[in-house]
Enzyme design. Structure first.
Site, PDB file in Angstrom:
ATOM      1  N   GLU A  68       0.989  -1.070   0.501  1.00  0.00           N
ATOM      2  CA  GLU A  68      -0.079  -0.253   0.243  1.00  0.00           C
ATOM      3  C   GLU A  68       0.864   1.037  -0.246  1.00  0.00           C
ATOM      4  O   GLU A  68       0.521   2.576  -0.914  1.00  0.00           O
ATOM      5  CB  GLU A  68      -0.837   0.226   1.497  1.00  0.00           C
ATOM      6  CG  GLU A  68      -2.016  -0.894   1.503  1.00  0.00           C
ATOM      7  CD  GLU A  68      -1.781  -2.502   1.937  1.00  0.00           C
ATOM      8  OE1 GLU A  68      -0.268  -2.621   2.524  1.00  0.00           O
ATOM      9  OE2 GLU A  68      -2.392  -3.665   1.678  1.00  0.00           O
ATOM     10  N   PRO A 271      10.263 -16.012   0.253  1.00  0.00           N
ATOM     11  CA  PRO A 271       8.980 -15.498   1.283  1.00  0.00           C
ATOM     12  C   PRO A 271       8.622 -14.190   1.344  1.00  0.00           C
ATOM     13  O   PRO A 271       8.880 -13.621   1.457  1.00  0.00           O
ATOM     14  CB  PRO A 271       9.825 -16.809   2.673  1.00  0.00           C
ATOM     15  CG  PRO A 271      10.571 -17.504   2.103  1.00  0.00           C
ATOM     16  CD  PRO A 271      11.732 -16.283   1.066  1.00  0.00           C
ATOM     17  N   ARG A 272       7.130 -14.587   1.537  1.00  0.00           N
ATOM     18  CA  ARG A 272       5.983 -13.319   1.869  1.00  0.00           C
ATOM     19  C   ARG A 272       6.953 -13.152   3.267  1.00  0.00           C
ATOM     20  O   ARG A 272       6.909 -11.401   3.330  1.00  0.00           O
ATOM     21  CB  ARG A 272       5.149 -13.598   2.124  1.00  0.00           C
ATOM     22  CG  ARG A 272       4.619 -12.169   2.413  1.00  0.00           C
ATOM     23  CD  ARG A 272       3.798 -11.468   1.407  1.00  0.00           C
ATOM     24  NE  ARG A 272       2.892 -10.207   2.156  1.00  0.00           N
ATOM     25  CZ  ARG A 272       3.066  -8.814   1.103  1.00  0.00           C
ATOM     26  NH1 ARG A 272       3.835  -9.056   0.132  1.00  0.00           N
ATOM     27  NH2 ARG A 272       1.957  -8.325   1.126  1.00  0.00           N
ATOM     28  N   GLY A 313      12.520  -5.782   1.468  1.00  0.00           N
ATOM     29  CA  GLY A 313      12.868  -5.007   0.262  1.00  0.00           C
ATOM     30  C   GLY A 313      13.661  -5.516  -1.314  1.00  0.00           C
ATOM     31  O   GLY A 313      13.835  -4.291  -1.828  1.00  0.00           O
ATOM     32  N   ASN A 338      -0.511 -10.420  -5.517  1.00  0.00           N
ATOM     33  CA  ASN A 338      -0.491  -9.244  -6.728  1.00  0.00           C
ATOM     34  C   ASN A 338       0.701  -9.333  -7.661  1.00  0.00           C
ATOM     35  O   ASN A 338       2.456  -9.709  -7.932  1.00  0.00           O
ATOM     36  CB  ASN A 338       0.234  -7.982  -6.323  1.00  0.00           C
ATOM     37  CG  ASN A 338      -0.650  -6.606  -6.860  1.00  0.00           C
ATOM     38  OD1 ASN A 338      -0.794  -7.153  -8.127  1.00  0.00           O
ATOM     39  ND2 ASN A 338      -1.034  -5.888  -6.578  1.00  0.00           N
ATOM     40  N   PRO A 339       0.536  -9.891  -8.724  1.00  0.00           N
ATOM     41  CA  PRO A 339       1.315 -10.007 -10.354  1.00  0.00           C
ATOM     42  C   PRO A 339       2.292  -8.725 -10.844  1.00  0.00           C
ATOM     43  O   PRO A 339       2.777  -8.902 -11.724  1.00  0.00           O
ATOM     44  CB  PRO A 339       0.647 -10.814 -10.565  1.00  0.00           C
ATOM     45  CG  PRO A 339      -0.881 -10.443 -10.850  1.00  0.00           C
ATOM     46  CD  PRO A 339      -0.697  -9.827  -9.365  1.00  0.00           C
ATOM     47  N   GLU A 341       4.053  -6.351  -9.471  1.00  0.00           N
ATOM     48  CA  GLU A 341       5.789  -6.178  -9.846  1.00  0.00           C
ATOM     49  C   GLU A 341       6.293  -7.188 -11.040  1.00  0.00           C
ATOM     50  O   GLU A 341       7.355  -6.642 -11.875  1.00  0.00           O
ATOM     51  CB  GLU A 341       5.917  -6.584  -8.394  1.00  0.00           C
ATOM     52  CG  GLU A 341       5.909  -5.410  -7.747  1.00  0.00           C
ATOM     53  CD  GLU A 341       6.217  -4.896  -6.357  1.00  0.00           C
ATOM     54  OE1 GLU A 341       6.807  -4.569  -5.950  1.00  0.00           O
ATOM     55  OE2 GLU A 341       6.821  -6.504  -6.317  1.00  0.00           O
TER      56      GLU A 341
END
Length: 437
Positions: A68, A271-272, A313, A338-339, A341
């Site tokens: 966000e 990993p997320r 990051g 979200n695809p 990037e």
């Protein structure tokens, strides 16, 4: 539940928050001990300001976390261009670092106050925002009601209601209406999101598209990229990014299948939540896979099976090391990731079938040939194997993903048009008060 009981329940929620406020310290301290709170700035979570309020109009922008934050930065830059000061709140340490790197002292960054009445009231008493802009789907009852009581316009931008959230609000229509009636405007991501917001009582609602589409590709460290690319050399690579617990096991299985046909294949797992690096590395090692952890600066030697991207990051770095990306939270967990990037970087996108949270974006990508859905580990292994073997198909898929993203841009301008009736009076006010810069 009647409207009367809905409003009474919200009142009780506020009272309960006030009662719990004196006892919340240990919880925040625990989060700080795990690196999830900034120890030096914990007081901001209680609404204690870290800086003085500037003169003139102030817009409060809230972005929950990294995604966000990245989405609203171009919007904030446009607001700054017209001379209005911005207080930007986020909820995570990582997002605070991104704000510092990309906006520096152009904005005042604060950690968002806990949604407890004493914290929220203290925050609002100090900053006295003239407008509140909330990104995506952050619905905090105490904050929304406090702003509504003070008659501060609240605009939800890049608004999204997941299947789960929408069903939950549908079960409590009076509660939803009592909250959403406080929003002055909702700028939704898609037509489906717009319909859902209208269904739960939000008025007015418009559709802008996804602000994330109007951002730049994720940044990266060129020196680190050069070092890793040199170590990887000409090995076949693919990536599984934003993975959740259980998905790394699937990726390890897929790697084993691929290795029987591509003996030099390198799998990149991101990993997320990078703090899971120890557990993920241990699980992969149990499979007999050799792992190089980026957080430990371990080199990617020729015998390494997996490069584990357990750093914060660096998504732009990992995506630039491959042309194939599987998006996590789509095979074991629910909702998808979200695809956008990878698509921005002309990467062929693969995903499991649980993509409810990003259905509109995936639909566009699938229709254009830029993304494919796979149902299980065998199907994923087959898809990756095919793309590794077929340069033309891989490049065509990546190009289609990029073209789709380019075609979907424009959300920033549409959002700014929706915000203009709220921002323009503040520009006039700033000029009259001599605060316009």
């Amino acid at each position: 539940m009647s409207e009367r009981w809905a409003r009474r329940l919200l009142s009780l929620y506020g009272i309960a928050g006030s009662a719990a406020f004196p006892f919340i310290g240990p919880y925040v301290a625990y989060r700080a001990s795990r690196g999830k709170e900034d120890r030096q700035r914990r007081r901001e979570r209680y609404g204690v300001a870290g800086e003085a309020r500037p003169n003139g109009p102030v817009i409060w922008v809230h972005a929950a976390s990294v995604g966000e934050t990245g989405a609203v930065i171009p919007l904030i830059e446009r607001i700054l261009d017209v001379g209005i000061r911005v207080v930007l709140t986020t909820g995570t340490v990582t997002s605070a670092k991104i704000v510092a790197e990309r906006l520096g002292n152009q904005v005042i960054h604060q950690y968002v106050p806990l949604d407890l009445k004493p914290a929220v009231e203290r925050f609002l008493d100090h900053w006295q925002p003239d407008l509140a802009i909330i990104a995506e789907s952050e619905i905090w009852p105490t904050t929304i009601l406090a702003l509504g009581k003070r008659r501060v316009p609240q605009v939800l931008v890049n608004g999204r209601l997941s299947d789960r959230s929408f069903k939950s609000w549908q079960k409590r229509p009076h509660l939803a209406e009592a909250l959403f009636e406080n929003l002055a405007f909702v700028v939704a991501q898609s037509e489906l999101d717009g319909e859902r917001f209208r269904a739960v009582g939000a008025r007015p609602v418009t559709v802008s598209g996804n602000l994330k589409l109007d951002t730049d590709p994720p940044p990266f460290d060129p020196r680190m990229h050069k070092r890793l690319a040199s170590q990887i050399n000409d090995r076949a690579t693919w990536a599984a990014v934003s993975t959740h617990p259980g998905e790394e096991d699937i990726i390890g299985e897929v790697h084993t299948q691929l290795k029987s046909r591509h003996d030099d294949v390198l799998t990149i797992i991101v990993p997320r939540h990078p703090e899971r690096g120890d557990a993920v590395a241990a699980d992969l090692a149990k499979r007999g896979l050799s792992v190089a952890r980026q957080s430990l600066n371990e080199p990617v030697r020729p015998d390494v099976d997996v490069l584990l991207g357990d750093t914060i990051g660096d998504m732009g770095l990992y995506l630039r090391l491959t042309e194939i990306a599987f998006m996590g939270r789509s095979m074991v967990a629910q909702g998808g990731q979200n695809p956008i990037e990878p698509a921005m970087l002309e990467t062929a996108v693969l995903s499991g079938e649980n993509i409810q949270n990003f259905r509109d974006t995936y639909t566009r990508l699938i229709d254009s040939g830029g993304a494919r859905l796979v149902k299980d580990s065998d199907a994923l292994a087959t898809a990756v194997d095919y793309l590794l073997d077929n340069d033309g198909a891989r490049h065509k898929m990546g190009a289609a993903a990029f073209a789709t993203v380019e075609d979907m841009r424009g959300a920033l301008d549409r959002t700014l048009r929706a915000l203009d009736p709220f921002i323009h009076p503040l520009v006039v006010k700033a000029r009259l008060e001599g605060g316009f810069t």
